[in-house]
Write a protein that holds these residues in place. Structure first.
Motif, PDB file in Angstrom:
ATOM      1  N   ILE A 144       0.833  -1.202   0.000  1.00  0.00           N
ATOM      2  CA  ILE A 144       0.000   0.000   0.000  1.00  0.00           C
ATOM      3  C   ILE A 144       0.871   1.257   0.000  1.00  0.00           C
ATOM      4  CG2 ILE A 144      -1.587   1.370   1.415  1.00  0.00           C
ATOM      5  CD1 ILE A 144      -3.035  -1.176   2.123  1.00  0.00           C
ATOM      6  N   TYR A 145       1.982   1.224   0.735  1.00  0.00           N
ATOM      7  CA  TYR A 145       2.876   2.380   0.728  1.00  0.00           C
ATOM      8  C   TYR A 145       3.318   2.689  -0.699  1.00  0.00           C
ATOM      9  CZ  TYR A 145       7.009   5.275   1.191  1.00  0.00           C
ATOM     10  OH  TYR A 145       7.916   6.305   1.031  1.00  0.00           O
ATOM     11  N   GLY A 146       3.743   1.670  -1.431  1.00  0.00           N
ATOM     12  CA  GLY A 146       4.247   1.895  -2.771  1.00  0.00           C
ATOM     13  C   GLY A 146       3.181   2.183  -3.800  1.00  0.00           C
ATOM     14  N   SER A 147       2.020   1.569  -3.641  1.00  0.00           N
ATOM     15  CA  SER A 147       0.979   1.721  -4.660  1.00  0.00           C
ATOM     16  C   SER A 147       0.083   2.928  -4.430  1.00  0.00           C
ATOM     17  CB  SER A 147       0.109   0.458  -4.709  1.00  0.00           C
ATOM     18  OG  SER A 147      -0.611   0.288  -3.500  1.00  0.00           O
ATOM     19  N   ALA A 148       0.006   3.424  -3.198  1.00  0.00           N
ATOM     20  CA  ALA A 148      -0.940   4.502  -2.893  1.00  0.00           C
ATOM     21  C   ALA A 148      -0.338   5.640  -2.075  1.00  0.00           C
ATOM     22  CB  ALA A 148      -2.150   3.928  -2.158  1.00  0.00           C
ATOM     23  N   ASP A 149       0.328   5.305  -0.958  1.00  0.00           N
ATOM     24  CA  ASP A 149       0.850   6.352  -0.086  1.00  0.00           C
ATOM     25  C   ASP A 149       1.784   7.292  -0.834  1.00  0.00           C
ATOM     26  OD1 ASP A 149      -0.509   4.841   1.733  1.00  0.00           O
ATOM     27  OD2 ASP A 149       1.177   4.498   3.076  1.00  0.00           O
ATOM     28  N   VAL A 150       2.683   6.725  -1.639  1.00  0.00           N
ATOM     29  CA  VAL A 150       3.666   7.578  -2.315  1.00  0.00           C
ATOM     30  C   VAL A 150       3.010   8.429  -3.399  1.00  0.00           C
ATOM     31  CG1 VAL A 150       5.602   6.044  -1.836  1.00  0.00           C
ATOM     32  CG2 VAL A 150       4.359   5.793  -3.987  1.00  0.00           C
ATOM     33  N   VAL A 151       1.891   7.965  -3.949  1.00  0.00           N
ATOM     34  CA  VAL A 151       1.164   8.792  -4.917  1.00  0.00           C
ATOM     35  C   VAL A 151       0.605  10.022  -4.200  1.00  0.00           C
ATOM     36  CG1 VAL A 151      -0.715   8.878  -6.593  1.00  0.00           C
ATOM     37  CG2 VAL A 151       0.616   6.773  -6.316  1.00  0.00           C
ATOM     38  N   GLY A 152       0.080   9.799  -2.998  1.00  0.00           N
ATOM     39  CA  GLY A 152      -0.366  10.931  -2.190  1.00  0.00           C
ATOM     40  C   GLY A 152       0.773  11.877  -1.858  1.00  0.00           C
ATOM     41  N   LEU A 153       1.951  11.315  -1.615  1.00  0.00           N
ATOM     42  CA  LEU A 153       3.111  12.154  -1.296  1.00  0.00           C
ATOM     43  C   LEU A 153       3.592  12.931  -2.523  1.00  0.00           C
ATOM     44  CD1 LEU A 153       5.114   9.776   1.068  1.00  0.00           C
ATOM     45  CD2 LEU A 153       3.644  11.694   1.684  1.00  0.00           C
ATOM     46  N   MET A 154       3.516  12.329  -3.707  1.00  0.00           N
ATOM     47  CA  MET A 154       3.859  13.068  -4.922  1.00  0.00           C
ATOM     48  C   MET A 154       2.921  14.272  -5.086  1.00  0.00           C
ATOM     49  SD  MET A 154       4.507  10.115  -7.794  1.00  0.00           S
ATOM     50  CE  MET A 154       5.133   8.507  -7.316  1.00  0.00           C
ATOM     51  N   CYS A 155       1.627  14.020  -4.882  1.00  0.00           N
ATOM     52  CA  CYS A 155       0.658  15.118  -4.978  1.00  0.00           C
ATOM     53  C   CYS A 155       0.919  16.165  -3.906  1.00  0.00           C
ATOM     54  CB  CYS A 155      -0.760  14.569  -4.849  1.00  0.00           C
ATOM     55  SG  CYS A 155      -1.298  13.544  -6.233  1.00  0.00           S
ATOM     56  N   LEU A 156       1.285  15.724  -2.703  1.00  0.00           N
ATOM     57  CA  LEU A 156       1.578  16.672  -1.624  1.00  0.00           C
ATOM     58  C   LEU A 156       2.748  17.569  -1.992  1.00  0.00           C
ATOM     59  CD1 LEU A 156       1.011  17.682   1.236  1.00  0.00           C
ATOM     60  CD2 LEU A 156       2.548  15.891   2.094  1.00  0.00           C
ATOM     61  N   LYS A 157       3.739  17.028  -2.677  1.00  0.00           N
ATOM     62  CA  LYS A 157       4.863  17.849  -3.145  1.00  0.00           C
ATOM     63  C   LYS A 157       4.364  19.011  -3.994  1.00  0.00           C
ATOM     64  CE  LYS A 157       8.877  15.834  -1.893  1.00  0.00           C
ATOM     65  NZ  LYS A 157      10.081  16.535  -1.381  1.00  0.00           N
ATOM     66  N   VAL A 158       3.373  18.732  -4.832  1.00  0.00           N
ATOM     67  CA  VAL A 158       2.787  19.784  -5.666  1.00  0.00           C
ATOM     68  C   VAL A 158       1.989  20.757  -4.811  1.00  0.00           C
ATOM     69  CG1 VAL A 158       1.189  20.263  -7.566  1.00  0.00           C
ATOM     70  CG2 VAL A 158       2.701  18.263  -7.679  1.00  0.00           C
ATOM     71  N   PHE A 159       1.189  20.224  -3.907  1.00  0.00           N
ATOM     72  CA  PHE A 159       0.326  21.073  -3.077  1.00  0.00           C
ATOM     73  C   PHE A 159       1.121  22.087  -2.267  1.00  0.00           C
ATOM     74  CE2 PHE A 159      -2.786  17.249  -2.824  1.00  0.00           C
ATOM     75  CZ  PHE A 159      -3.234  17.523  -4.102  1.00  0.00           C
ATOM     76  N   VAL A 160       2.311  21.689  -1.786  1.00  0.00           N
ATOM     77  CA  VAL A 160       3.124  22.589  -0.955  1.00  0.00           C
ATOM     78  C   VAL A 160       4.210  23.286  -1.776  1.00  0.00           C
ATOM     79  CG1 VAL A 160       2.674  21.206   1.104  1.00  0.00           C
ATOM     80  CG2 VAL A 160       4.752  20.769  -0.237  1.00  0.00           C
ATOM     81  N   ASP A 161       4.094  23.155  -3.107  1.00  0.00           N
ATOM     82  CA  ASP A 161       5.031  23.818  -4.021  1.00  0.00           C
ATOM     83  C   ASP A 161       6.480  23.391  -3.774  1.00  0.00           C
ATOM     84  OD1 ASP A 161       5.647  25.484  -6.160  1.00  0.00           O
ATOM     85  OD2 ASP A 161       5.935  27.250  -4.892  1.00  0.00           O
ATOM     86  N   GLY A 162       6.658  22.125  -3.416  1.00  0.00           N
ATOM     87  CA  GLY A 162       7.994  21.583  -3.232  1.00  0.00           C
ATOM     88  C   GLY A 162       8.697  22.014  -1.962  1.00  0.00           C
ATOM     89  N   LYS A 163       7.996  22.718  -1.079  1.00  0.00           N
ATOM     90  CA  LYS A 163       8.610  23.219   0.169  1.00  0.00           C
ATOM     91  C   LYS A 163       8.732  22.077   1.175  1.00  0.00           C
ATOM     92  CE  LYS A 163       7.051  27.994  -0.393  1.00  0.00           C
ATOM     93  NZ  LYS A 163       6.519  27.820  -1.762  1.00  0.00           N
ATOM     94  N   GLU A 164       9.949  21.763   1.561  1.00  0.00           N
ATOM     95  CA  GLU A 164      10.229  20.580   2.357  1.00  0.00           C
ATOM     96  C   GLU A 164       9.637  20.655   3.762  1.00  0.00           C
ATOM     97  OE1 GLU A 164      11.625  16.754   3.125  1.00  0.00           O
ATOM     98  OE2 GLU A 164      11.402  17.874   1.253  1.00  0.00           O
ATOM     99  N   GLU A 165       9.708  21.809   4.407  1.00  0.00           N
ATOM    100  CA  GLU A 165       9.206  21.914   5.776  1.00  0.00           C
ATOM    101  C   GLU A 165       7.706  21.636   5.839  1.00  0.00           C
ATOM    102  OE1 GLU A 165       9.020  25.098   9.530  1.00  0.00           O
ATOM    103  OE2 GLU A 165      10.077  25.621   7.683  1.00  0.00           O
ATOM    104  N   LYS A 166       6.953  22.234   4.941  1.00  0.00           N
ATOM    105  CA  LYS A 166       5.509  22.019   4.904  1.00  0.00           C
ATOM    106  C   LYS A 166       5.191  20.580   4.515  1.00  0.00           C
ATOM    107  CE  LYS A 166       1.275  23.714   5.096  1.00  0.00           C
ATOM    108  NZ  LYS A 166       0.688  24.202   6.382  1.00  0.00           N
ATOM    109  N   TYR A 167       5.964  20.037   3.620  1.00  0.00           N
ATOM    110  CA  TYR A 167       5.787  18.644   3.189  1.00  0.00           C
ATOM    111  C   TYR A 167       5.928  17.695   4.378  1.00  0.00           C
ATOM    112  CZ  TYR A 167       7.067  14.174   0.964  1.00  0.00           C
ATOM    113  OH  TYR A 167       7.152  12.851   0.606  1.00  0.00           O
ATOM    114  N   GLN A 168       6.961  17.887   5.187  1.00  0.00           N
ATOM    115  CA  GLN A 168       7.185  17.025   6.341  1.00  0.00           C
ATOM    116  C   GLN A 168       6.058  17.151   7.362  1.00  0.00           C
ATOM    117  OE1 GLN A 168       9.387  14.653   6.677  1.00  0.00           O
ATOM    118  NE2 GLN A 168      10.470  15.108   4.767  1.00  0.00           N
ATOM    119  N   GLN A 169       5.485  18.341   7.487  1.00  0.00           N
ATOM    120  CA  GLN A 169       4.396  18.567   8.436  1.00  0.00           C
ATOM    121  C   GLN A 169       3.134  17.780   8.064  1.00  0.00           C
ATOM    122  OE1 GLN A 169       3.784  22.802   8.505  1.00  0.00           O
ATOM    123  NE2 GLN A 169       5.672  23.231   9.633  1.00  0.00           N
ATOM    124  N   LEU A 170       2.913  17.598   6.775  1.00  0.00           N
ATOM    125  CA  LEU A 170       1.675  16.976   6.299  1.00  0.00           C
ATOM    126  C   LEU A 170       1.873  15.555   5.764  1.00  0.00           C
ATOM    127  CD1 LEU A 170       0.164  20.059   4.429  1.00  0.00           C
ATOM    128  CD2 LEU A 170      -0.497  19.171   6.669  1.00  0.00           C
TER     129      LEU A 170
END
Length: 279
Positions: A129-155
């Motif tokens: 599930i991590y590989g098939s779904a969680d990381v897809v959510g994390l890729m989208c989160l990278k976009v949502f936070v405009d690549g900002k690492e601190e905000k990414y880690q928070q969410l």
């Protein structure tokens, strides 16, 4: 001009999204126009990989997924691909600092679908599930936070739980096809022969907890992303409710859906909730 080719590439990814998933496409429309293309490109990439392992029967799937991976890394190296889906995705990867560990985890799970049919332990199940779904959510989160690492880690944690919830709902809804068509059992110890009301109740309780944690992250998302993600959250909550109210034996014999009429109503409900700042 490459800019024109890039435009065509992103349009191809958008077409893939609209063709394969009306629900996800609807949610993307609720995002800010500034980030829609990037999310379309992520969906296009993961959809093509998923289609290779799930749908391209009669072809050598191992060669296809290996070539797809090679072409992706070639695109990263050259900053271009004549495959428009890979071209738009590599652009998004660069722009939003999507790290390679996410790509590799996703491709690993896709390749597992070619060689593994049963997930007998919770750790195997969670890794998939991590590989098939969680990381897809994390890729989208990278976009949502405009690549900002601190905000990414928070969410990050909440984004993974949302990805898990979506995937588990899909697993439960697709229990029949996964078992009978693809010969896969994702839930440890659960297949059509052993699936009963107790198994269904336990799975749903697990998903509900994922959704509870995920919601805490949705309310913290930037405005550009919040409404779109909330729309997807509401849709999957509705789908889960239908599964919860469906007898276990019907889940094993049919595919539960949410009608287009109901989707429209959910969108209106989400919009009102969002505008009233209740999320």
């Amino acid at each position: 001009m490459k800019s024109l080719f890039d435009t065509v590439s992103f349009k191809c990814s958008k077409l893939v999204t609209k063709t394969y998933s009306t629900s996800f496409s609807l949610a993307v429309k609720m995002l800010s126009p500034t980030i829609r293309d990037a999310i379309y490109s992520i969906y296009g990439f993961v959809r093509f990989a998923d289609e290779i392992v799930d749908s391209f029967h009669g072809y050598d799937k191992e060669i296809l997924i290996e070539d797809f991976e090679k072409e992706y890394y070639k695109a990263i190296e050259l900053n271009i691909s004549l495959n428009p889906i890979l071209n738009s995705f590599q652009h998004t990867v660069r722009q939003y600092n999507i790290t390679d560990d996410l790509i590799q985890a996703f491709l690993k799970s896709m390749k597992l679908d070619l060689i593994k049919s049963t997930y007998s332990s919770k750790s195997e199940y969670e890794d998939y599930i991590y590989g098939s779904a969680d990381v897809v959510g994390l890729m989208c989160l990278k976009v949502f936070v405009d690549g900002k690492e601190e905000k990414y880690q928070q969410l990050k944690s909440e984004a993974m739980r949302l990805g898990s919830a979506f995937q588990k709902v899909n697993f439960l809804r697709d229990l029949k096809d996964d078992n009978l068509v693809l010969n896969r059992n994702y839930f440890p110890g659960v297949d059509l022969k052993t699936f009963d009301e107790n198994a269904k109740t336990a799975i749903i309780a697990e998903i509900e907890e994922d959704f509870r944690v995920a919601y805490e992250g949705i309310v913290k998302l930037p405005m550009e992303a919040k409404f779109g993600v909330y729309t997807a959250y509401v849709y999957y909550q509705k789908l889960l409710k239908k599964l919860k109210n469906t007898p276990y034996y019907e889940i094993g014999n049919s595919r539960i859906r949410v009608s287009n009429y109901t989707k429209a109503g959910l969108l209106a409900q989400s919009f009102v909730t969002y505008k009233l700042k209740l999320v």
